[in-house]
Design a protein around this motif. Structure first.
Motif, PDB file in Angstrom:
ATOM      1  N   UNK A  58      41.059  39.529  20.319  1.00 37.44           N
ATOM      2  CA  UNK A  58      41.517  38.147  20.369  1.00 37.44           C
ATOM      3  C   UNK A  58      41.193  37.575  21.747  1.00 37.44           C
ATOM      4  N   UNK A  59      40.382  36.531  21.803  1.00 35.81           N
ATOM      5  CA  UNK A  59      39.984  35.968  23.095  1.00 35.81           C
ATOM      6  C   UNK A  59      41.170  35.384  23.861  1.00 35.81           C
ATOM      7  N   UNK A  60      42.195  34.912  23.168  1.00 37.31           N
ATOM      8  CA  UNK A  60      43.390  34.400  23.847  1.00 37.31           C
ATOM      9  C   UNK A  60      44.118  35.554  24.557  1.00 37.31           C
ATOM     10  N   UNK A  61      44.167  36.719  23.928  1.00 42.00           N
ATOM     11  CA  UNK A  61      44.772  37.895  24.558  1.00 42.00           C
ATOM     12  C   UNK A  61      43.997  38.272  25.816  1.00 42.00           C
ATOM     13  N   UNK A  62      42.681  38.245  25.728  1.00 43.98           N
ATOM     14  CA  UNK A  62      41.853  38.559  26.900  1.00 43.98           C
ATOM     15  C   UNK A  62      42.158  37.588  28.035  1.00 43.98           C
ATOM     16  N   UNK A  63      42.232  36.309  27.705  1.00 42.31           N
ATOM     17  CA  UNK A  63      42.539  35.286  28.716  1.00 42.31           C
ATOM     18  C   UNK A  63      43.903  35.534  29.366  1.00 42.31           C
ATOM     19  N   UNK A  64      44.900  35.869  28.563  1.00 36.63           N
ATOM     20  CA  UNK A  64      46.232  36.145  29.091  1.00 36.63           C
ATOM     21  C   UNK A  64      46.242  37.380  30.010  1.00 36.63           C
ATOM     22  N   UNK A  65      45.509  38.409  29.626  1.00 36.16           N
ATOM     23  CA  UNK A  65      45.425  39.618  30.465  1.00 36.16           C
ATOM     24  C   UNK A  65      44.747  39.302  31.801  1.00 36.16           C
ATOM     25  N   UNK A  66      43.700  38.505  31.764  1.00 39.86           N
ATOM     26  CA  UNK A  66      43.026  38.111  33.008  1.00 39.86           C
ATOM     27  C   UNK A  66      43.991  37.335  33.898  1.00 39.86           C
ATOM     28  N   UNK A  67      44.701  36.378  33.326  1.00 42.29           N
ATOM     29  CA  UNK A  67      45.657  35.595  34.117  1.00 42.29           C
ATOM     30  C   UNK A  67      46.758  36.464  34.698  1.00 42.29           C
ATOM     31  N   UNK A  68      47.248  37.400  33.921  1.00 39.26           N
ATOM     32  CA  UNK A  68      48.366  38.239  34.350  1.00 39.26           C
ATOM     33  C   UNK A  68      47.986  39.220  35.458  1.00 39.26           C
ATOM     34  N   UNK A  69      46.796  39.832  35.357  1.00 36.09           N
ATOM     35  CA  UNK A  69      46.473  40.928  36.261  1.00 36.09           C
ATOM     36  C   UNK A  69      45.351  40.636  37.262  1.00 36.09           C
ATOM     37  N   UNK A  70      44.486  39.689  36.958  1.00 36.39           N
ATOM     38  CA  UNK A  70      43.276  39.562  37.773  1.00 36.39           C
ATOM     39  C   UNK A  70      43.153  38.259  38.553  1.00 36.39           C
ATOM     40  N   UNK A  71      44.094  37.351  38.389  1.00 39.94           N
ATOM     41  CA  UNK A  71      44.045  36.093  39.145  1.00 39.94           C
ATOM     42  C   UNK A  71      45.197  35.976  40.128  1.00 39.94           C
ATOM     43  N   UNK A 102      32.800  62.518  35.669  1.00 38.55           N
ATOM     44  CA  UNK A 102      32.488  61.110  35.916  1.00 38.55           C
ATOM     45  C   UNK A 102      32.590  60.365  34.598  1.00 38.55           C
ATOM     46  N   UNK A 103      33.353  59.272  34.624  1.00 39.80           N
ATOM     47  CA  UNK A 103      33.486  58.411  33.453  1.00 39.80           C
ATOM     48  C   UNK A 103      32.964  57.025  33.823  1.00 39.80           C
ATOM     49  N   UNK A 104      32.712  56.231  32.817  1.00 36.99           N
ATOM     50  CA  UNK A 104      32.161  54.897  33.025  1.00 36.99           C
ATOM     51  C   UNK A 104      33.048  53.879  32.312  1.00 36.99           C
ATOM     52  N   UNK A 105      34.135  53.451  32.959  1.00 40.84           N
ATOM     53  CA  UNK A 105      34.986  52.443  32.318  1.00 40.84           C
ATOM     54  C   UNK A 105      34.154  51.211  31.965  1.00 40.84           C
ATOM     55  N   UNK A 106      34.518  50.547  30.904  1.00 45.83           N
ATOM     56  CA  UNK A 106      33.758  49.368  30.486  1.00 45.83           C
ATOM     57  C   UNK A 106      33.621  48.370  31.636  1.00 45.83           C
ATOM     58  N   UNK A 107      34.730  48.073  32.294  1.00 44.94           N
ATOM     59  CA  UNK A 107      34.706  47.112  33.399  1.00 44.94           C
ATOM     60  C   UNK A 107      35.572  47.628  34.542  1.00 44.94           C
ATOM     61  N   UNK A 108      35.100  47.439  35.743  1.00 45.69           N
ATOM     62  CA  UNK A 108      35.930  47.599  36.936  1.00 45.69           C
ATOM     63  C   UNK A 108      36.047  46.193  37.489  1.00 45.69           C
ATOM     64  N   UNK A 109      37.271  45.688  37.565  1.00 47.39           N
ATOM     65  CA  UNK A 109      37.512  44.291  37.931  1.00 47.39           C
ATOM     66  C   UNK A 109      38.234  44.212  39.271  1.00 47.39           C
ATOM     67  N   UNK A 110      38.008  43.131  39.986  1.00 45.91           N
ATOM     68  CA  UNK A 110      38.646  42.902  41.270  1.00 45.91           C
ATOM     69  C   UNK A 110      39.580  41.707  41.186  1.00 45.91           C
ATOM     70  N   UNK A 111      40.845  41.939  41.535  1.00 44.39           N
ATOM     71  CA  UNK A 111      41.764  40.830  41.752  1.00 44.39           C
ATOM     72  C   UNK A 111      41.521  40.414  43.199  1.00 44.39           C
ATOM     73  N   UNK A 112      40.832  39.319  43.406  1.00 45.67           N
ATOM     74  CA  UNK A 112      40.437  38.897  44.750  1.00 45.67           C
ATOM     75  C   UNK A 112      41.663  38.604  45.607  1.00 45.67           C
ATOM     76  N   UNK A 113      42.677  37.998  45.022  1.00 45.18           N
ATOM     77  CA  UNK A 113      43.879  37.619  45.772  1.00 45.18           C
ATOM     78  C   UNK A 113      44.578  38.834  46.371  1.00 45.18           C
ATOM     79  N   UNK A 114      44.738  39.896  45.570  1.00 45.42           N
ATOM     80  CA  UNK A 114      45.433  41.095  46.056  1.00 45.42           C
ATOM     81  C   UNK A 114      44.466  42.169  46.549  1.00 45.42           C
ATOM     82  N   UNK A 115      43.185  41.983  46.228  1.00 47.14           N
ATOM     83  CA  UNK A 115      42.117  42.931  46.573  1.00 47.14           C
ATOM     84  C   UNK A 115      42.318  44.297  45.904  1.00 47.14           C
ATOM     85  N   UNK A 116      42.955  44.289  44.766  1.00 49.71           N
ATOM     86  CA  UNK A 116      43.156  45.512  43.989  1.00 49.71           C
ATOM     87  C   UNK A 116      42.116  45.586  42.884  1.00 49.71           C
ATOM     88  N   UNK A 117      41.686  46.808  42.597  1.00 48.29           N
ATOM     89  CA  UNK A 117      40.755  47.043  41.506  1.00 48.29           C
ATOM     90  C   UNK A 117      41.516  47.486  40.263  1.00 48.29           C
TER      91      UNK A 117
END
Length: 186
Positions: A173-186, A110-125
Motif C-alpha cells: 500500500x503506497x499510503x503505508x509506505x508514505x506513513x512509514x517514511x514520515x514516521x521514521x525517515x523525515x 553479508x546481506x543486502x537489505x533492499x534499502x539503506x535509508x538515511x534520516x538526514x535530520x537525526x543522521x540515523x540509518x
C-alpha cells in the motif's frame, strides 16, 4: 513544576539546540563554495551530509540476465514492482537511500537489505526490507529467519529497521509506505 512548564522548558531547550546548529551550519556555508571545499567542518550542514552519504560507492547484488528490467525514476534497477514504488516514494520525499547496500552481520555473513535509508535530520540509518511473497511458505520461513538475524545484530523493527510485506491477496500500500517514511525517515 507543572507538566506544562516542563514541556515548555523542553521545547525551549530543543529550540536553542536547533538555533545553535543552524548558526554553525550558516557560518560554514557563509564561507562560499571555494572556501567550503578547503575546510573540514566539525558539523556538516544536512544537505552536504546527505550528499556525501549518498555518494558512497559500493557493489550491490548482481542481477542475472534473465531478471525482469524494472527501474526507478532515478534510473536504478530494482527487483520488484513494489521496490520501484518504495524507491520512488523515498526519492519523491527527499530521503537519501542506497539500494542493496552490503551489510556485514556479526556472524560474518553479508546481506543486502533492499534499502539503506538515511534520516538526514537525526543522521540515523535505517534498513528497509520489503517481503513480497508472503503467500509462499518457504519464503515466510526465510523471512522470519532474516528478521531474527537482524534482531540479533541490533536491527529492531521500528527502531532502525522498517519492513513492508505483501502477498497475492494484499499488495503493498503506497499510503503505508508514505506513513512509514514520515514516521521514521523525515
Amino acid at each position: 513544576m507543572t507538566e506544562a512548564f516542563t514541556r515548555g522548558a523542553d521545547s525551549l531547550k530543543f529550540a536553542l539546540q536547533e538555533l545553535n546548529r543552524l548558526e554553525i551550519e550558516n557560518s560554514f556555508t557563509a564561507q562560499g563554495p571555494g572556501r567550503c571545499q578547503l575546510l573540514s567542518p566539525i558539523y556538516l550542514p544536512d544537505d552536504l551530509y546527505a550528499e556525501r552519504w549518498q555518494k558512497v560507492e559500493y557493489q550491490g547484488k548482481l542481477f542475472y540476465e534473465d531478471e525482469v528490467l524494472l527501474t526507478t525514476v532515478k534510473g536504478e534497477r530494482v527487483r520488484s514492482k513494489s521496490e520501484v514504488i518504495i524507491a520512488n516514494m523515498l526519492n519523491q520525499m527527499g530521503v537519501p537511500y542506497r539500494y542493496e547496500y552490503p551489510l556485514r552481520l556479526s556472524s560474518g555473513r553479508v546481506v543486502y537489505p533492499d534499502f539503506t535509508c538515511l534520516n538526514v535530520r537525526t543522521r540515523e540509518e535505517f534498513i528497509w526490507e520489503h517481503f513480497g511473497r508472503m503467500n509462499d511458505e518457504d519464503y515466510q520461513v526465510k523471512t522470519f529467519r532474516k528478521l531474527d538475524s537482524y534482531a540479533m545484530d541490533g536491527y529492531i523493527h521500528g527502531v532502525n529497521l522498517i519492513y513492508t510485506m505483501e502477498n497475492d491477496v494484499r499488495p503493498v500500500n503506497s499510503k503505508t509506505i508514505e506513513l512509514l517514511v514520515q514516521q521514521f525517515l523525515l
